[in-house]
Design a protein around this motif. Structure first.
Motif, PDB file in Angstrom:
ATOM      1  N   ARG A  83       0.806  -1.217   0.000  1.00 37.34           N
ATOM      2  CA  ARG A  83       0.000   0.000   0.000  1.00 37.34           C
ATOM      3  C   ARG A  83       0.841   1.270   0.000  1.00 37.34           C
ATOM      4  O   ARG A  83       0.583   2.173  -0.779  1.00 37.34           O
ATOM      5  CB  ARG A  83      -0.967  -0.011   1.188  1.00 37.34           C
ATOM      6  CG  ARG A  83      -2.088  -1.007   0.999  1.00 37.34           C
ATOM      7  CD  ARG A  83      -2.937  -0.674  -0.225  1.00 37.34           C
ATOM      8  NE  ARG A  83      -3.606  -1.847  -0.754  1.00 37.34           N
ATOM      9  CZ  ARG A  83      -4.289  -1.883  -1.879  1.00 37.34           C
ATOM     10  NH1 ARG A  83      -4.386  -0.813  -2.627  1.00 37.34           N
ATOM     11  NH2 ARG A  83      -4.868  -2.988  -2.281  1.00 37.34           N
ATOM     12  N   ARG A 288      -4.903   6.511  -6.865  1.00 39.90           N
ATOM     13  CA  ARG A 288      -5.724   7.196  -5.859  1.00 39.90           C
ATOM     14  C   ARG A 288      -5.802   6.366  -4.583  1.00 39.90           C
ATOM     15  O   ARG A 288      -5.797   5.135  -4.625  1.00 39.90           O
ATOM     16  CB  ARG A 288      -7.138   7.409  -6.405  1.00 39.90           C
ATOM     17  CG  ARG A 288      -7.235   8.545  -7.386  1.00 39.90           C
ATOM     18  CD  ARG A 288      -8.676   8.819  -7.782  1.00 39.90           C
ATOM     19  NE  ARG A 288      -9.139   7.916  -8.830  1.00 39.90           N
ATOM     20  CZ  ARG A 288     -10.292   8.076  -9.492  1.00 39.90           C
ATOM     21  NH1 ARG A 288     -11.076   9.092  -9.183  1.00 39.90           N
ATOM     22  NH2 ARG A 288     -10.647   7.226 -10.431  1.00 39.90           N
ATOM     23  N   GLN A 289      -5.894   7.035  -3.416  1.00 43.35           N
ATOM     24  CA  GLN A 289      -6.042   6.310  -2.159  1.00 43.35           C
ATOM     25  C   GLN A 289      -7.333   5.505  -2.142  1.00 43.35           C
ATOM     26  O   GLN A 289      -7.384   4.403  -1.590  1.00 43.35           O
ATOM     27  CB  GLN A 289      -6.012   7.289  -0.974  1.00 43.35           C
ATOM     28  CG  GLN A 289      -4.673   7.974  -0.787  1.00 43.35           C
ATOM     29  CD  GLN A 289      -4.621   8.768   0.496  1.00 43.35           C
ATOM     30  OE1 GLN A 289      -4.469   8.223   1.590  1.00 43.35           O
ATOM     31  NE2 GLN A 289      -4.745  10.080   0.367  1.00 43.35           N
ATOM     32  N   PHE A 423     -10.067  10.209   3.001  1.00 45.74           N
ATOM     33  CA  PHE A 423      -9.238   9.797   1.868  1.00 45.74           C
ATOM     34  C   PHE A 423      -9.874  10.213   0.540  1.00 45.74           C
ATOM     35  O   PHE A 423      -9.184  10.629  -0.389  1.00 45.74           O
ATOM     36  CB  PHE A 423      -9.017   8.287   1.881  1.00 45.74           C
ATOM     37  CG  PHE A 423      -8.121   7.805   2.985  1.00 45.74           C
ATOM     38  CD1 PHE A 423      -7.134   8.623   3.505  1.00 45.74           C
ATOM     39  CD2 PHE A 423      -8.272   6.533   3.507  1.00 45.74           C
ATOM     40  CE1 PHE A 423      -6.299   8.180   4.524  1.00 45.74           C
ATOM     41  CE2 PHE A 423      -7.446   6.074   4.530  1.00 45.74           C
ATOM     42  CZ  PHE A 423      -6.454   6.909   5.034  1.00 45.74           C
ATOM     43  N   ASP A 427      -8.273  12.606  -2.317  1.00 42.43           N
ATOM     44  CA  ASP A 427      -8.191  12.219  -3.732  1.00 42.43           C
ATOM     45  C   ASP A 427      -8.752  13.318  -4.634  1.00 42.43           C
ATOM     46  O   ASP A 427      -8.180  13.634  -5.685  1.00 42.43           O
ATOM     47  CB  ASP A 427      -8.951  10.917  -3.972  1.00 42.43           C
ATOM     48  CG  ASP A 427      -8.174   9.688  -3.521  1.00 42.43           C
ATOM     49  OD1 ASP A 427      -6.939   9.778  -3.408  1.00 42.43           O
ATOM     50  OD2 ASP A 427      -8.807   8.648  -3.290  1.00 42.43           O
TER      51      ASP A 427
END
Length: 436
Positions: A83, A288-289, A423, A427
């Motif tokens: 991650r 993107r997260q 998150f 993004d």
């Protein structure tokens, strides 16, 4: 897009049509075993396979039907992602640690290919390569540099794809180029699990489905493993529960946060559409997260797209619509496509976001795959087995202290909607900056 609740035809995983999980035959529990394994997913079965072939008696327990959790619900992408990306790991721990983790990922992927090939596992595996999209040109430059480092230092077949050449890999204008890794492929996860279960049982391991472990009590040189069907004495215990860790393992539960990951499958698409949108039939991802991962189905007739699901209970429509809107953002011509499936499963996140192999209070753990368990679960499970055997093959960059416990967390991830919302907001901000 329409908010029609019929956006998805069924909540059953697409993979279960070809390989549904089955209840195991009822068999008496052994009174004593060398090793008891908690969790009959990819990790637990891979560990059992190593141990039984080394002559150990092994019993594997699962609270559900074996494979019913993440092992048969995931996207089947053999990415072995970590991650924190390479650049982030390098920033936090140095280039040496980042390269060691990437090097182990290379070996872990090769281990999976070898396992499938040498054991003759029929699971639709293809080494297709993986395209990862860049959200902006600055991100593309960072990704391209990391790709060059991996190619030069580790010999990984990886290269950058500039925006001008993007359509040769993916039929979208959403990205600003990307990178390709050719050591990533796709498989049918439910078929892979069914085959792994078959060969593990053939070696002599006893696998007990729908037999939850309710407690593990150390007793001198052994452990008493308490289950819903009785008690087993084990010389060693290995826990491989990951995103389905429950209160029977309270210490691990405080360290593993279950997060829903949802996947949608489209109806069958015309061949010419698939040729236009996924010309090389690669696996796909982005930076993107709260981004998406997606792929063609093994038969090349559908697109499967997955991402994080911020819901905590039930099967609400909103997460399906989020994925459906994401599919249309990537491929506008699919804005009105019908979906055949929408399902979810739990992945396990930890505070380091890195897989973990550790021992605590005499119990061994192989866990924390953070959404990339197709590669990491078999690898870390097998490394754990070698550690139990005292073999050098148990060495791993992931053999370390337990991940830190999450403050105020005891199994109910009440904070997830807010965290995932944060998150998502990050993004959106990153996207605005990237597209300036």
């Amino acid at each position: 897009m329409s908010r029609d609740p019929r956006a998805a035809a069924t909540a059953m995983p697409y993979w279960w049509e070809a390989a549904p999980p089955h209840a195991m035959p009822t068999t008496p529990l052994p009174k004593k075993v060398d090793v008891a394994i908690v969790g009959a997913g990819f990790a637990g079965l891979s560990a059992a396979l190593v141990l039984t072939r080394a002559g150990r008696s092994v019993a594997v327990f699962d609270a559900m039907r074996p494979g019913e959790g993440a092992s048969s619900r995931n996207g089947g992408i053999t990415s072995g992602n970590i991650r924190p990306g390479f650049a982030e790991i390098e920033r936090r721990f140095g280039q040496g640690a980042a390269l060691a983790i990437e090097a182990e990922g290379k070996v872990a992927r090769e281990f999976l290919w070898d396992l499938i090939r040498t054991e003759g596992l029929e699971c639709d595996f293809k080494l297709t390569g993986n395209f990862k999209g860049a959200l902006g040109y600055d991100q593309y430059d960072t990704m391209a540099r990391a790709s060059e480092t991996l190619s030069k230092r580790l010999g990984i077949e990886t290269y950058a794809v500039p925006h001008s050449e993007q359509h040769s890999h993916i039929g979208t204008d959403f990205y600003r180029g990307g990178t390709v890794r050719m050591d990533v492929g796709g498989l049918h996860p439910a078929k892979f699990h069914a085959e792994l279960l078959r060969i593990t049982r053939d070696t002599g391991a006893s696998v007990h489905g729908q037999t939850p472990v309710t407690g593990i009590v150390p007793e001198g040189p052994h452990c008493r493993v308490e289950t819903a069907s009785g008690t087993v004495q084990a010389r060693q215990v290995l826990v491989c529960t990951n995103g389905y860790t429950d209160k029977a393992m309270p210490d691990l539960q405080r360290r593993m946060i279950p997060v829903r990951s949802r996947i949608i499958a489209t109806e069958e698409l015309p061949h010419e559409v698939m040729d236009r949108l996924m010309p090389r039939r690669m696996m796909m991802g982005e930076n993107r997260q709260m981004g998406f991962y997606y792929r063609p189905s093994p038969d090349g007739r559908r697109i499967l797209l997955g991402g994080r699901d911020g819901s905590r209970q039930g099967d609400p429509l909103e997460p399906t619509l989020r994925l459906r809107n994401g599919l249309a953002e990537l491929f506008p011509e699919l804005a009105q496509v019908k979906l055949s499936h929408s399902w979810f499963g739990n992945v396990a996140m930890n505070r380091d976001m890195i897989p973990r192999l550790f021992e605590k209070d005499g119990i061994h753990y192989a866990t924390g795959f953070c959404g990339s368990g197709v590669v990491w679960a078999p690898w870390v499970g097998s490394r754990a087995a070698h550690r139990l055997l005292g073999a050098d093959a148990g060495r791993s960059a992931f053999a370390a202290r337990p991940p830190a416990a999450v403050p105020l967390y005891k199994g109910d991830p009440w904070f997830l909607p807010a965290m995932l919302g944060y998150f998502t907001a990050q993004d959106k901000l990153a996207m605005r900056r990237a597209r300036r």
